[in-house]
Design a protein around this motif. Sequence first.
Motif, PDB file in Angstrom:
ATOM      1  N   GLN A  40      -6.095   3.801   7.454  1.00 50.29           N
ATOM      2  CA  GLN A  40      -5.242   4.735   8.191  1.00 50.29           C
ATOM      3  C   GLN A  40      -5.542   4.644   9.690  1.00 50.29           C
ATOM      4  O   GLN A  40      -4.632   4.539  10.523  1.00 50.29           O
ATOM      5  CB  GLN A  40      -5.505   6.149   7.673  1.00 50.29           C
ATOM      6  CG  GLN A  40      -4.479   7.188   8.041  1.00 50.29           C
ATOM      7  CD  GLN A  40      -4.828   8.533   7.412  1.00 50.29           C
ATOM      8  OE1 GLN A  40      -5.943   9.035   7.572  1.00 50.29           O
ATOM      9  NE2 GLN A  40      -3.892   9.091   6.673  1.00 50.29           N
ATOM     10  N   HIS A  74       0.840  -1.199   0.000  1.00 48.33           N
ATOM     11  CA  HIS A  74       0.000   0.000   0.000  1.00 48.33           C
ATOM     12  C   HIS A  74       0.875   1.250   0.000  1.00 48.33           C
ATOM     13  O   HIS A  74       1.808   1.368   0.805  1.00 48.33           O
ATOM     14  CB  HIS A  74      -0.912   0.014   1.226  1.00 48.33           C
ATOM     15  CG  HIS A  74      -2.006   1.028   1.127  1.00 48.33           C
ATOM     16  ND1 HIS A  74      -3.211   0.773   0.498  1.00 48.33           N
ATOM     17  CD2 HIS A  74      -2.087   2.306   1.553  1.00 48.33           C
ATOM     18  CE1 HIS A  74      -3.973   1.832   0.552  1.00 48.33           C
ATOM     19  NE2 HIS A  74      -3.321   2.791   1.193  1.00 48.33           N
ATOM     20  N   GLU A 104      -3.059   0.437  -6.855  1.00 49.42           N
ATOM     21  CA  GLU A 104      -2.098   0.072  -5.825  1.00 49.42           C
ATOM     22  C   GLU A 104      -2.624   0.319  -4.410  1.00 49.42           C
ATOM     23  O   GLU A 104      -2.094  -0.206  -3.442  1.00 49.42           O
ATOM     24  CB  GLU A 104      -0.768   0.822  -6.019  1.00 49.42           C
ATOM     25  CG  GLU A 104      -0.841   2.318  -5.768  1.00 49.42           C
ATOM     26  CD  GLU A 104      -1.168   3.093  -7.033  1.00 49.42           C
ATOM     27  OE1 GLU A 104      -0.773   4.261  -7.116  1.00 49.42           O
ATOM     28  OE2 GLU A 104      -1.816   2.518  -7.917  1.00 49.42           O
ATOM     29  N   ARG A 105      -3.690   1.120  -4.291  1.00 48.52           N
ATOM     30  CA  ARG A 105      -4.267   1.365  -2.965  1.00 48.52           C
ATOM     31  C   ARG A 105      -5.257   0.283  -2.548  1.00 48.52           C
ATOM     32  O   ARG A 105      -5.627   0.196  -1.380  1.00 48.52           O
ATOM     33  CB  ARG A 105      -4.988   2.711  -2.951  1.00 48.52           C
ATOM     34  CG  ARG A 105      -4.092   3.916  -3.126  1.00 48.52           C
ATOM     35  CD  ARG A 105      -4.924   5.179  -3.189  1.00 48.52           C
ATOM     36  NE  ARG A 105      -4.132   6.378  -3.427  1.00 48.52           N
ATOM     37  CZ  ARG A 105      -4.643   7.554  -3.775  1.00 48.52           C
ATOM     38  NH1 ARG A 105      -5.956   7.667  -3.949  1.00 48.52           N
ATOM     39  NH2 ARG A 105      -3.862   8.599  -3.967  1.00 48.52           N
ATOM     40  N   CYS A 106      -5.715  -0.509  -3.493  1.00 48.67           N
ATOM     41  CA  CYS A 106      -6.788  -1.464  -3.229  1.00 48.67           C
ATOM     42  C   CYS A 106      -6.336  -2.544  -2.245  1.00 48.67           C
ATOM     43  O   CYS A 106      -5.232  -3.094  -2.374  1.00 48.67           O
ATOM     44  CB  CYS A 106      -7.243  -2.100  -4.540  1.00 48.67           C
ATOM     45  SG  CYS A 106      -8.571  -3.301  -4.351  1.00 48.67           S
ATOM     46  N   ASP A 162       0.824   7.450   0.532  1.00 49.08           N
ATOM     47  CA  ASP A 162       0.486   8.739  -0.072  1.00 49.08           C
ATOM     48  C   ASP A 162      -0.714   9.381   0.618  1.00 49.08           C
ATOM     49  O   ASP A 162      -1.504  10.073  -0.010  1.00 49.08           O
ATOM     50  CB  ASP A 162       0.220   8.581  -1.569  1.00 49.08           C
ATOM     51  CG  ASP A 162      -0.908   7.593  -1.864  1.00 49.08           C
ATOM     52  OD1 ASP A 162      -1.421   6.967  -0.921  1.00 49.08           O
ATOM     53  OD2 ASP A 162      -1.274   7.452  -3.046  1.00 49.08           O
ATOM     54  N   CYS A 163      -0.830   9.137   1.922  1.00 49.73           N
ATOM     55  CA  CYS A 163      -1.960   9.686   2.677  1.00 49.73           C
ATOM     56  C   CYS A 163      -2.127  11.198   2.508  1.00 49.73           C
ATOM     57  O   CYS A 163      -3.267  11.684   2.424  1.00 49.73           O
ATOM     58  CB  CYS A 163      -1.829   9.335   4.153  1.00 49.73           C
ATOM     59  SG  CYS A 163      -1.796   7.558   4.483  1.00 49.73           S
ATOM     60  N   VAL A 188     -10.492   2.417   1.499  1.00 49.99           N
ATOM     61  CA  VAL A 188      -9.234   3.121   1.227  1.00 49.99           C
ATOM     62  C   VAL A 188      -9.496   4.094   0.085  1.00 49.99           C
ATOM     63  O   VAL A 188     -10.621   4.263  -0.338  1.00 49.99           O
ATOM     64  CB  VAL A 188      -8.112   2.119   0.869  1.00 49.99           C
ATOM     65  CG1 VAL A 188      -7.730   1.276   2.071  1.00 49.99           C
ATOM     66  CG2 VAL A 188      -8.529   1.219  -0.282  1.00 49.99           C
ATOM     67  N   ASP A 197      -7.349   3.798  -8.403  1.00 48.09           N
ATOM     68  CA  ASP A 197      -5.915   3.719  -8.111  1.00 48.09           C
ATOM     69  C   ASP A 197      -5.657   2.311  -7.595  1.00 48.09           C
ATOM     70  O   ASP A 197      -5.878   2.012  -6.413  1.00 48.09           O
ATOM     71  CB  ASP A 197      -5.516   4.758  -7.056  1.00 48.09           C
ATOM     72  CG  ASP A 197      -5.572   6.172  -7.591  1.00 48.09           C
ATOM     73  OD1 ASP A 197      -5.313   6.337  -8.781  1.00 48.09           O
ATOM     74  OD2 ASP A 197      -5.889   7.090  -6.810  1.00 48.09           O
ATOM     75  N   ALA A 238      -8.873   3.787  -3.050  1.00 46.89           N
ATOM     76  CA  ALA A 238      -8.687   3.133  -4.345  1.00 46.89           C
ATOM     77  C   ALA A 238      -9.680   3.637  -5.377  1.00 46.89           C
ATOM     78  O   ALA A 238      -9.331   3.810  -6.546  1.00 46.89           O
ATOM     79  CB  ALA A 238      -8.818   1.621  -4.180  1.00 46.89           C
ATOM     80  N   CYS A 262      -4.005  11.640  -0.754  1.00 50.03           N
ATOM     81  CA  CYS A 262      -5.112  10.715  -1.025  1.00 50.03           C
ATOM     82  C   CYS A 262      -6.434  11.346  -0.614  1.00 50.03           C
ATOM     83  O   CYS A 262      -6.539  11.944   0.465  1.00 50.03           O
ATOM     84  CB  CYS A 262      -4.894   9.410  -0.275  1.00 50.03           C
ATOM     85  SG  CYS A 262      -6.242   8.219  -0.476  1.00 50.03           S
ATOM     86  N   CYS A 296      -9.975   7.603   6.555  1.00 53.73           N
ATOM     87  CA  CYS A 296      -9.631   6.308   5.967  1.00 53.73           C
ATOM     88  C   CYS A 296      -9.597   5.223   7.040  1.00 53.73           C
ATOM     89  O   CYS A 296      -8.801   5.299   7.984  1.00 53.73           O
ATOM     90  CB  CYS A 296      -8.266   6.418   5.283  1.00 53.73           C
ATOM     91  SG  CYS A 296      -7.631   4.854   4.647  1.00 53.73           S
TER      92      CYS A 296
END
Length: 798
Positions: A132, A116, A167-169, A119-120, A221, A165, A223, A123, A129
């Motif tokens: 988070q 993950h 890569e966030r999933c 990039d909070c 998230v 996105d 995503a 994002c 989140c």
Amino acid sequence: MSVDAKAGAVEKSDLISVFIDGTEVQVPKGTLAIRAAEMIGINIPRFCDHPLLDPVGACRQCMVEVPDMGNGRGMPKPQASCTLEVAPNMQITTQVSSPVAEKAQKGMLEFLLINHPLDCPICDKGGECPLQNQAMSHGYAESRYDGVKRTFPKPVSVSAQILLDRERCVLCARCTRFSEQISGDPFIALVERGALQQVGSYEDDPYDSYFSGNVVQICPVGALTSADYRFQARPFDLVSTSVTCEVCASGCQLRSDHRHYQVKRRLAGHAMEVNEEWNCDRGRFAFYSGRGDDRLRGPLVREGGALRPASWPEAIDAAVAGLKAAGRDVGVLTGGRLTLENAYGYAKFARSVLGTNNVDFRARAHSVEEGDFLAHAVAGKRLGDGVTYDDLQNASQVICVSFEPEEESPIVFLRLRKAVRKNKTKVVTVAPYLSNGAAKLGALLVGTVPGTEAEVVAKLEADADTIILVGERAAGALGTLTSAANLAARTGARLAWVPRRAGDRGAVEAGCLPNLLPGGRPVSDATARVDMQAAWGVAKLPAQPGLDTGAMLHAATTGDLAALVVAGVQPTDLPDAVLAREAFEKVGFLLSLETRISEVTERADVVLPVDLIEDQAGTFLNWEHREGRVNRVNRQTPSPMTDLRVLAMLADALGSDLGIRTAKSAKAELDGVGVWEGRRSGAPSEDIPMAPRGEGLLLASWRQLIDGSAGNDGAPALLATAKPVVARVSPATASGLGLTEGDTVTVASAGGSAELTLFVEDSMVDGVVWVPGNRGGEGLGELRVTAGEYVTVTGGAA
């Protein structure tokens, strides 16, 4: 096991005892362990779990230890509590008391954070989140991973409205389950395997759904993001206000978030009795209308044939002069955008100040039969007197008459789909073809030629467990409302009227009809008039029912009506747009109260600007007659210029006291007036008409949810998801005309024509052509034709 929603209780015999972290809790059989823990205030971290989605155990974050399954034996490994059904005397330990469960949960978070991105700060989900939050509360303080994180090109356009996105999933499958289970639009899915698994879509079949915004909201998230809201604000910069949606009559509760006095996004609110936790894309994204350069910022007065800016006192004086000159020969067109309080203001203004019953909210096809039906079966009802969402969900059969739920009341559609999935409810649709929404309900199509709805409905079978949903379009097919009312009376079925616009139900209750006073009081009833005379403090009210919308427009063109007061009604909304324009041009005096420049503005003598719905407070009544609070979102102006306040100013200048100036005072007065407890108007009694005869094809039509309506302006991403504008015919009809799918055809009537792409619909009845009710801002009124009339369809340009 079923819970009695009304009693809020469960039979004791259906309760079992389980022990969570040593605390005994009694829960219904079949309860999931994660829900049982919630009942005693224990929060188990989770990502895939959602109370309105079927359990799947995809993320494995909610691990618990089960030392005793209730039979003296424990489970050898930690279990996902979101899929674990409790058993009598089961022992469960969570992260609160079990080092094993705590280690399992921390380990899952560590695995999720391996790839993950950190990039909070940029994002859209940062600050609200779950990943988070749970990484901080249930995860390790430091990461042991020092490798290279997986990356993908970003973002991917799942649709014009939804961006991904990858890569966030965290592969929770919430979005895919929502699409499959709730909305019935399975166009996104988990693809690939192992470390390459990701959310994907079909290249030739993009995610096409009226409910796509919900997947953004339930994504745990960042995503899935909205093209409209992406990088617009941070959650902690936003001010949130609970509101009721102003689009349709579903009555959705929303959360409106604004920053710097500008709404940035709207989310579905939590109202389990109405929209649960969902809403449609139009209610979520179509809030930009009225913010463009065409927003009216001040009054306008016509001078020398041209409109010019004017002060409020000058504009009010000009409006009063025009209304005084007209006397009682005035018509009031209120439309369906108004809150209950504003609609009540127009009804009172028309009768107690102008002295006329010429007031009507119906900016669409309507009839005398509909007026009788609304007076008999709709007006003067309270919540609980009729059908509710819960009733829909528990009905054995639902019959939709001149009503397409997905297009005209999306939350009704979602409830019906839930009823079909959970309770095997049978849905019957009386329509010319099986629409996409009806197909997703597994509906039985009763193929109906436009104009024969009354005859078809009269032959339907129903029982006491049946609910009949009648749409506003039934007013355009004579006899349909009578047949529906007779079917309900004959079989014991329950009947509900579902209009298309948010303000319609409240307008009926407020008395914005030529035959009805507030609370369902018949204009022709002397006792009802005396009742309102006392409430309003006036000596006399007009005794004869007034003119409806169509009659007012005709009277304006002939000079029988000297003035019109128009509250946001557009010619393209009306069955005959050409007649409407002619009426607005020929009437002696035209006063417009609206939010933005329109065709009415161009023809008006005086234009008085009113505030957008986000700038005022009030109430909407949904189709159930449930009140939905409209709270003021934008507070930069000290005193909103609502329709009600403008009407009060006009009344003062005309020498009368409207008695109400604010939404609060109007609501209090209307509540004090109450509903009519006297004799109700009789049921409609329209005879079943003869089948239509003529040459050409019979026209069928309804408005699509996302279309060329002015309310959708300013939301290009939303408009890009609109369904294609096509003309639909059956295979036999297309063959008879020598046409094939994809041909450009001209649909023509005596009043005009339109070019559309032909689509061959297998389920369409023969001899019928369907066209959308609004095509890029042009309604059927441009053709001067209504559903059930004959048109010609030819290939190529006219």
